[in-house]
Write an enzyme that holds these catalytic residues in place. Structure first.
Site, short mmCIF file in Angstrom:
data_model
loop_
_atom_site.label_atom_id
_atom_site.label_comp_id
_atom_site.label_asym_id
_atom_site.label_seq_id
_atom_site.Cartn_x
_atom_site.Cartn_y
_atom_site.Cartn_z
CE LYS A 154 -2.89 3.17 2.69
NZ LYS A 154 -3.51 3.65 4.07
CD GLN A 155 3.90 4.86 -1.37
OE1 GLN A 155 3.61 6.13 -0.39
NE2 GLN A 155 5.44 4.22 -0.78
#
Length: 356
Positions: free
Chosen positions: A239-240
């Site tokens: 997740k970014q």
């Protein structure tokens, strides 16, 4: 939602985002989401049959089931941003059941939230929607506030309440990064041993990353390297935050300052200024997409539907695996939150939106 409605949400940026052809990292070199993604990618890895089963549950749930894409509802803001500040707009989410209900009714692949929320709802919902336990948090009661992710429970506790995956955050670049990397590496090893999948929030965090009015916490080069560190500790999914600029390494290598390592081709060949290319660089750092990239939906504001659809389009066309969107969904009435989650999912269900 029709393709035309997606075009309408994008407004004046529609052709800029939907008709763009990337000239940086070729799409043919990426491992793209697909119905057989687990068979193509994870079956040949060191993930056990139990982990493959957990990943299968995640990929086969919700409205995106069987597509290879993911739509996850993350609500850990009660700790990360304080419960009052997060839930004041919609106090029903002080009740853990409404968090899980929003994910179920919103057609999400899974719900990512705290030990407390999922533990309270375990027996009622663990068999109805995949649970992802966020095992560490940055709490905001210590004065002055600090950036430090600490464990709020054990990996075995997450397994015992029925989770198919654990999630964790590492603040790469922070003073606390070394401890967090070691701690979460061990947690991911244990999670895989117990048959759970792993998702890493790969956030950059250092006051020096804000320079001359530009916030390089969301630069493609720094977030890309954070992603690469995340897949190194065997996160199955990354997740970014969506990149908003580039040149973090350059900005920090000025005057007498020496920071990290860079190659000019990062900026001239592997990326451009286009948001799809910036996001594609993040995907490339996730082993060319072998670990899926899901981007953050971001904070809630006045144009949530437009912003969410835009983020989904950028992620999908870059080669990403989906969106993990919380505040835009839960900081509004539940029916609107469901509609917003569905709008995100519709981008991934619309065949006209292709890889750039």
């Amino acid at each position: 939602m029709t393709y035309q409605k997606i075009v309408n949400y994008l407004g004046t940026e529609a052709s800029y985002l939907l008709e763009y052809t990337s000239q940086t990292i070729p799409k043919e070199t990426l491992h793209l989401p697909s119905p057989d993604f687990i068979d193509k990618i994870f079956v040949q890895s060191n993930r056990s049959p139990q982990v493959l089963r957990s990943l299968g549950q995640l990929f086969q749930s919700g409205r995106l089931a069987g597509t290879g894409y993911l739509s996850i509802l993350p609500i850990d803001q009660g700790i990360e941003h304080s419960a009052g500040a997060s839930f004041a707009k919609n106090p029903i989410y002080f009740d853990p059941e409404n968090i899980v209900k929003l994910a179920v009714e919103g057609g999400c692949n899974g719900v990512a939230t705290t030990f407390g929320v999922l533990g309270m709802m375990s027996r009622k919902y663990a068999h109805k929607i995949p649970f992802i336990v966020k095992i560490n948090h940055n709490e905001l009661l210590t004065y002055p506030n600090k950036s430090e992710q600490i464990l709020f429970g054990s990996v075995r506790e997450a397994w015992n309440l029925g989770a198919v995956a654990i999630g964790a955050t590492v603040y790469f670049g922070s003073d606390d990064a070394t401890r967090e990397i070691v701690e979460i590496s061990k947690a991911f090893e244990e999670a895989h041993a117990l048959g759970m999948a792993t998702i890493l929030w790969c956030y950059t965090r250092n006051s020096a990353f804000k320079k001359e009015g530009t916030d390089y916490h969301v630069s493609a080069d720094l977030t890309g390297q954070a992603n690469h560190l995340g897949v190194t500790i065997q996160a199955d999914i990354i997740k970014q935050k969506l990149p908003e600029n580039n040149g973090g390494y350059k900005a920090l290598n000025t005057g007498a300052s020496s920071y990290g390592k860079l190659d000019e081709r990062i900026y001239t060949q592997l990326t451009s200024d286009h948001p799809i290319d910036l996001c594609r660089y993040q995907v490339a750092n996730c082993y060319m997409g072998r670990a899926g990239l899901i981007n953050s939906g971001g904070a809630s504001g006045s144009s949530d539907f437009e912003d969410a659809v835009k983020t989904a389009v950028i992620n999908k066309r870059a080669g990403g695996m989906g969106l993990i969107s919380g505040r835009k969904a839960f900081q509004r009435p539940m029916n609107e939150g469901v509609a917003l989650l569905n709008a995100i999912q519709d981008v991934y269900l619309t065949p006209e939106i292709t890889i750039a």
